[in-house]
Structures are given as C-alpha cells and as structure tokens.
Design an enzyme around this catalytic site. Structure first.
Site, PDB file in Angstrom:
ATOM      1  CE1 TYR A 108      -4.219  -1.350  -0.270  1.00  0.00           C
ATOM      2  CE2 TYR A 108      -3.681  -2.636   1.680  1.00  0.00           C
ATOM      3  CZ  TYR A 108      -4.521  -2.364   0.612  1.00  0.00           C
ATOM      4  OH  TYR A 108      -5.666  -3.099   0.420  1.00  0.00           O
ATOM      5  CG  PHE A 116      -7.225   5.566   4.968  1.00  0.00           C
ATOM      6  CD1 PHE A 116      -6.674   4.533   4.219  1.00  0.00           C
ATOM      7  CD2 PHE A 116      -7.629   6.723   4.305  1.00  0.00           C
ATOM      8  CE1 PHE A 116      -6.530   4.642   2.839  1.00  0.00           C
ATOM      9  CE2 PHE A 116      -7.481   6.834   2.921  1.00  0.00           C
ATOM     10  CZ  PHE A 116      -6.939   5.791   2.192  1.00  0.00           C
ATOM     11  CB  THR A 153     -13.104   2.268  -2.532  1.00  0.00           C
ATOM     12  OG1 THR A 153     -12.330   2.174  -3.728  1.00  0.00           O
ATOM     13  CG2 THR A 153     -12.201   2.211  -1.312  1.00  0.00           C
ATOM     14  CG  ASN A 209     -12.706  -2.538   1.256  1.00  0.00           C
ATOM     15  OD1 ASN A 209     -11.773  -3.277   1.593  1.00  0.00           O
ATOM     16  ND2 ASN A 209     -12.533  -1.440   0.547  1.00  0.00           N
ATOM     17  CG  HIS A 226      -6.000  -5.232  -3.324  1.00  0.00           C
ATOM     18  ND1 HIS A 226      -5.817  -3.872  -3.345  1.00  0.00           N
ATOM     19  CD2 HIS A 226      -5.172  -5.739  -4.273  1.00  0.00           C
ATOM     20  CE1 HIS A 226      -4.911  -3.573  -4.268  1.00  0.00           C
ATOM     21  NE2 HIS A 226      -4.493  -4.681  -4.834  1.00  0.00           N
TER      22      HIS A 226
HETATM   23  P1  DAT Z   1      -9.437   0.154  -3.526  1.00  0.00           P
HETATM   24  O1  DAT Z   1      -9.212  -0.936  -2.506  1.00  0.00           O
HETATM   25  O2  DAT Z   1     -10.880   0.185  -3.969  1.00  0.00           O
HETATM   26  O3  DAT Z   1      -8.467   0.092  -4.672  1.00  0.00           O
HETATM   27  P2  DAT Z   1      -7.862   2.394  -2.546  1.00  0.00           P
HETATM   28  O4  DAT Z   1      -6.712   1.782  -3.286  1.00  0.00           O
HETATM   29  O5  DAT Z   1      -8.175   3.829  -2.769  1.00  0.00           O
HETATM   30  O6  DAT Z   1      -9.209   1.551  -2.793  1.00  0.00           O
HETATM   31  O7  DAT Z   1      -7.627   2.216  -0.978  1.00  0.00           O
HETATM   32  C1  DAT Z   1      -7.121   0.999  -0.462  1.00  0.00           C
HETATM   33  C2  DAT Z   1      -7.929   0.614   0.742  1.00  0.00           C
HETATM   34  O8  DAT Z   1      -7.791   1.630   1.744  1.00  0.00           O
HETATM   35  C3  DAT Z   1      -9.440   0.521   0.503  1.00  0.00           C
HETATM   36  O9  DAT Z   1      -9.823  -0.744  -0.005  1.00  0.00           O
HETATM   37  C4  DAT Z   1      -9.995   0.774   1.857  1.00  0.00           C
HETATM   38  C5  DAT Z   1      -9.002   1.772   2.470  1.00  0.00           C
HETATM   39  N1  DAT Z   1      -9.495   3.140   2.303  1.00  0.00           N
HETATM   40  C6  DAT Z   1      -9.533   3.846   1.153  1.00  0.00           C
HETATM   41  N2  DAT Z   1     -10.051   5.077   1.348  1.00  0.00           N
HETATM   42  C7  DAT Z   1     -10.354   5.127   2.672  1.00  0.00           C
HETATM   43  C8  DAT Z   1     -10.926   6.116   3.510  1.00  0.00           C
HETATM   44  N3  DAT Z   1     -11.298   7.320   3.033  1.00  0.00           N
HETATM   45  N4  DAT Z   1     -11.085   5.805   4.824  1.00  0.00           N
HETATM   46  C9  DAT Z   1     -10.723   4.607   5.314  1.00  0.00           C
HETATM   47  N5  DAT Z   1     -10.178   3.639   4.580  1.00  0.00           N
HETATM   48  C10 DAT Z   1     -10.001   3.884   3.275  1.00  0.00           C
HETATM   49 MG    MG Z   2      -6.427   0.393  -4.703  1.00  0.00          MG
END
Ligand code: DAT
Ligand code: MG
Length: 148
Positions: free
Chosen positions: A49, A57, A91, A112, A115
């Site tokens: 990540y 977060f 997401t 959620n 991934h």
């Molecule tokens: P995705 O998993 O849909 O690719 P992302 O890469 O933007 O989404 O973020 C990775 C993970 O981080 C996501 O599955 C859940 C967490 N996350 C993202 N945005 C968040 C937020 N605003 N508050 C809390 N957790 C969040």
């Molecule tokens: Mg992502």
C-alpha cells in the site's frame, strides 16, 4: 493475456467468503494463475500500500491487512483488471452496487473484504511483489467456449 492481482483480505477469510469470491471469478470465465493463503508482515503490507502512505487511514489499513491470513491470487483474462474491479465494486461498500462482492458482503470501508489491482501497471507490480515465483503456466481447456 491480461492478468490482475486479487487479494481476499483478513475479514473475507474469517467470514468464510473465500469459496464464494473464487467462484465469482471462476464462473465469469477468468482463469486462476496463482493462489496462496498467507499472513504478511507489517513491512510487506506497507510496501503493498506504499502509494497510500500519506493517507490518514494508512496505519489502520496496514493493521487490518496484517490482522490475519489473506488469500493472494492471480487471475487472467480479457480486460480482467477493469472487469475485476467491477466484480469487486466501489471502494466504499456504501457506494458498491448490489451484485458486486463489496455490495453484497461488506458494510464498512475499513472492512471491504477484497483488493483488486487498479491498472495493468499496478497489477504487474503487485503480482511481482506477491508472486516473485511468477504465475502458474497452464491454459484452460474451456477457453474455446469463453473466447470467440
Ligand atoms: P481500492 O481498494 O478500492 O483500490 P484504494 O486503493 O483507494 O481503494 O484504498 C485501499 C484501501 O484503503 C481501501 O480498499 C480501503 C481503504 N481506504 C480507502 N479510502 C479510505 C478512507 N477514506 N477511509 C478509510 N479507509 C479507506
Ligand atoms: Mg487500490
């Protein structure tokens, strides 16, 4: 053929959603090219990540990913990155449509379930990180019934 990295997060494993999730990708017609159940260490989760390291977060996200075993997978097929994201859903599960994995099985953005890589480039990076040994080379005898 395009490949993507899909990971069932610790809540998905604990909630016995592994078979359900794999079934959705299988029934769609995508091919499983790598699969393992493993627990990852903090540094590994931080690397996965790393693009989100400045987000408020981030620490909670890393704690969540290291809180139990995950199922790491490589799935292959035409447009599998984009279509895989559609199968997964938005997401935030509050925004995920019913019929998607997050829409059907998740409530909170911080739990959620799954991934999926967001581009062909990140899929390549994530597959290299999680599967340094590379995908398993095989091709489904059903491909003739799935692709014209
Ligand atoms: P995705 O998993 O849909 O690719 P992302 O890469 O933007 O989404 O973020 C990775 C993970 O981080 C996501 O599955 C859940 C967490 N996350 C993202 N945005 C968040 C937020 N605003 N508050 C809390 N957790 C969040
Ligand atoms: Mg992502």
């Amino acid at each position: 053929m395009e490949q993507t990295f899909i990971m069932i997060k610790p809540d998905g494993v604990q909630r016995n959603l592994v078979g359900e999730i794999i079934g959705r990708f299988e029934k769609k017609g995508f091919s499983l090219k790598g699969l393992k159940l493993l627990s990852v260490e903090r540094g590994f989760a931080e690397k996965h990540y790393e693009d989100l390291s400045s987000k408020p977060f981030f620490n909670g996200l890393v704690e969540y990913i290291i809180s139990g075993p995950v199922v790491a997978m490589i799935w292959e097929g035409k447009n599998v990155v984009t279509t895989g994201r559609k199968i997964i859903g938005a997401t935030n599960p509050s925004d995920s449509a019913p019929g998607t994995i997050r829409g059907d099985f998740a409530v909170d953005i911080g739990r959620n379930v799954i991934h999926g890589s967001d581009s062909v480039g990140s899929a390549r990076k994530e597959i290299a990180l999680w599967f340094p040994e590379g995908p398993v080379a095989w091709s489904s005898s059903l491909n003739h019934w799935i692709y014209e």
